[in-house]
Design an enzyme around this catalytic site. Structure first.
Site, PDB file in Angstrom:
ATOM      1  N   ASP A  46      11.331  75.872  75.129  1.00  0.00           N
ATOM      2  CA  ASP A  46      11.813  76.665  76.258  1.00  0.00           C
ATOM      3  C   ASP A  46      11.860  78.144  75.896  1.00  0.00           C
ATOM      4  O   ASP A  46      11.773  78.521  74.726  1.00  0.00           O
ATOM      5  CB  ASP A  46      13.219  76.201  76.662  1.00  0.00           C
ATOM      6  CG  ASP A  46      13.220  74.815  77.290  1.00  0.00           C
ATOM      7  OD1 ASP A  46      12.207  74.446  77.908  1.00  0.00           O
ATOM      8  OD2 ASP A  46      14.243  74.112  77.169  1.00  0.00           O
ATOM      9  N   TYR A  98      14.297  70.494  63.733  1.00  0.00           N
ATOM     10  CA  TYR A  98      14.817  71.722  64.330  1.00  0.00           C
ATOM     11  C   TYR A  98      16.050  72.173  63.552  1.00  0.00           C
ATOM     12  O   TYR A  98      16.741  71.368  62.922  1.00  0.00           O
ATOM     13  CB  TYR A  98      15.239  71.486  65.779  1.00  0.00           C
ATOM     14  CG  TYR A  98      14.114  71.396  66.774  1.00  0.00           C
ATOM     15  CD1 TYR A  98      13.636  72.530  67.430  1.00  0.00           C
ATOM     16  CD2 TYR A  98      13.531  70.175  67.084  1.00  0.00           C
ATOM     17  CE1 TYR A  98      12.615  72.446  68.361  1.00  0.00           C
ATOM     18  CE2 TYR A  98      12.499  70.076  68.009  1.00  0.00           C
ATOM     19  CZ  TYR A  98      12.053  71.217  68.644  1.00  0.00           C
ATOM     20  OH  TYR A  98      11.034  71.130  69.563  1.00  0.00           O
TER      21      TYR A  98
END
EC number: 5.4.99.12
Length: 244
Positions: A52, A110
Site C-alpha cells: 500500500d 515484514y
C-alpha cells in the site's frame, strides 16, 4: 524471450503503493517506465507484494519478460540511471522462464517500527509509528507466541480482500527493543490484506493494557474483526525479505 528478476528497495512515502494506476504515482508504474526507456519494450512486471501507499521495501522482488540482449546483471545499473531517487534496483539477474515473483514465493518477512515515547516526534516520522502511551513490551512478546503456527486470521483482515482462504501460517514473530524503538518482525507463508498492520495494532492494545494477554487466543479463534486491534499507519511497515 528472457525472464529478468529484480530485487528492489524503495521509500514508499511518496508512492500510492506498488500497483500501477492510471493517474497516481506507483512503484510498478515508475519501474515499467524505466524498463521501456532502456529496452524500448512495454513490459509488464510482476511484484512479490502489492504494498500500500506509504509502505517501504528493502527487498521487493519483481520479474519481467524481455527480448532485450542486455545481460541480466546489467539491468541493475541501467535501470538505476532511469529510476527516481526513491527507488533502487539492488540486484538483477536472468532466471528460468517459469519464475514468477508472486506465485513462486514461499513466504515473506515484514518489519514494523514503533517509537514509544511521550515526547513529540520530529525526525524520521515517515518510517515509524509514534506511540506515546508506555507499552509493556514483555506482554507484547508473549502475545507473539500465540500467533505462531497455522491459524485462520480472518479477524486480522481488512474488507476488500479477494483471498480464497484466510488461513495462513506464521513461522516467525518476535520483537527487538532498543531504548524507545520497538521493532517487530513477522514472517509467514502469506499475508491477508492489512494483516500485519492489524496484528501490530493488536499488539499495541496488549502493550497498553486495552486488551488482556489471555484474550489473544480467543480473538484469533473467534475471527471477529472488531475484537482485534486498529490497522496501524503504513509508514512503519517494511517488506524485509521474500523467500523462494
Amino acid at each position: 524471450m528472457r525472464n529478468i528478476k529484480l530485487i528492489i528497495e524503495f521509500d514508499g512515502t511518496n508512492f500510492c503503493g506498488w500497483q500501477r494506476q492510471i493517474k497516481d504515482r506507483t512503484v510498478q508504474g515508475c519501474l515499467e517506465k524505466a524498463i521501456l526507456k532502456i529496452t524500448g519494450e512495454k513490459s509488464l512486471t510482476n511484484g512479490s507484494s502489492r504494498t500500500d501507499g506509504g509502505v517501504h521495501a528493502k527487498a521487493m522482488v519483481a520479474n519481467f519478460i524481455t527480448n532485450s540482449s542486455i545481460p541480466g546483471e546489467k539491468f541493475r545499473e541501467a535501470l538505476n540511471t532511469k529510476l527516481p531517487d526513491d527507488i533502487a534496483v539492488i540486484k538483477s539477474e536472468e532466471v528460468d522462464m517459469d519464475f514468477h515473483a508472486r506465485y513462486s514465493s514461499k513466504g515473506k518477512m515484514y518489519s514494523y517500527t514503533i517509537v514509544n515515547r511521550y515526547e513529540k516526534l520530529s525526525f524520521g516520522k515517515q518510517y515509524v509509528h509514534h506511540v506515546r502511551k508506555e507499552l509493556n513490551v514483555e506482554d507484547m512478546k508473549k502475545a507473539c507466541e500465540c500467533f505462531i503456527g497455522k491459524h485462520d486470521f480472518k479477524a486480522f483482515m481488512s474488507p476488500g480482500s479477494s483471498a480464497k482462504t484466510t488461513v495462513r501460517t506464521i513461522q516467525e514473530f518476535y520483537i527487538e527493543k532498543n531504548e524507545d524503538v520497538i521493532k517487530i518482525f513477522i514472517s509467514a507463508d502469506g499475508f491477508l490484506y492489512n494483516m500485519v498492520r492489524i496484528i501490530v495494532g493488536t499488539l499495541i492494545n496488549i502493550g497498553t493494557g486495552k486488551t488482556k494477554l489471555e484474550d489473544v487466543d480467543n480473538i484469533i479463534n473467534d475471527g471477529i474483526r472488531k475484537r482485534s486491534g486498529m490497522c496501524v499507519p503504513p509508514n512503519g511497515l517494511v517488506l524485509e525479505k521474500v523467500f523462494y
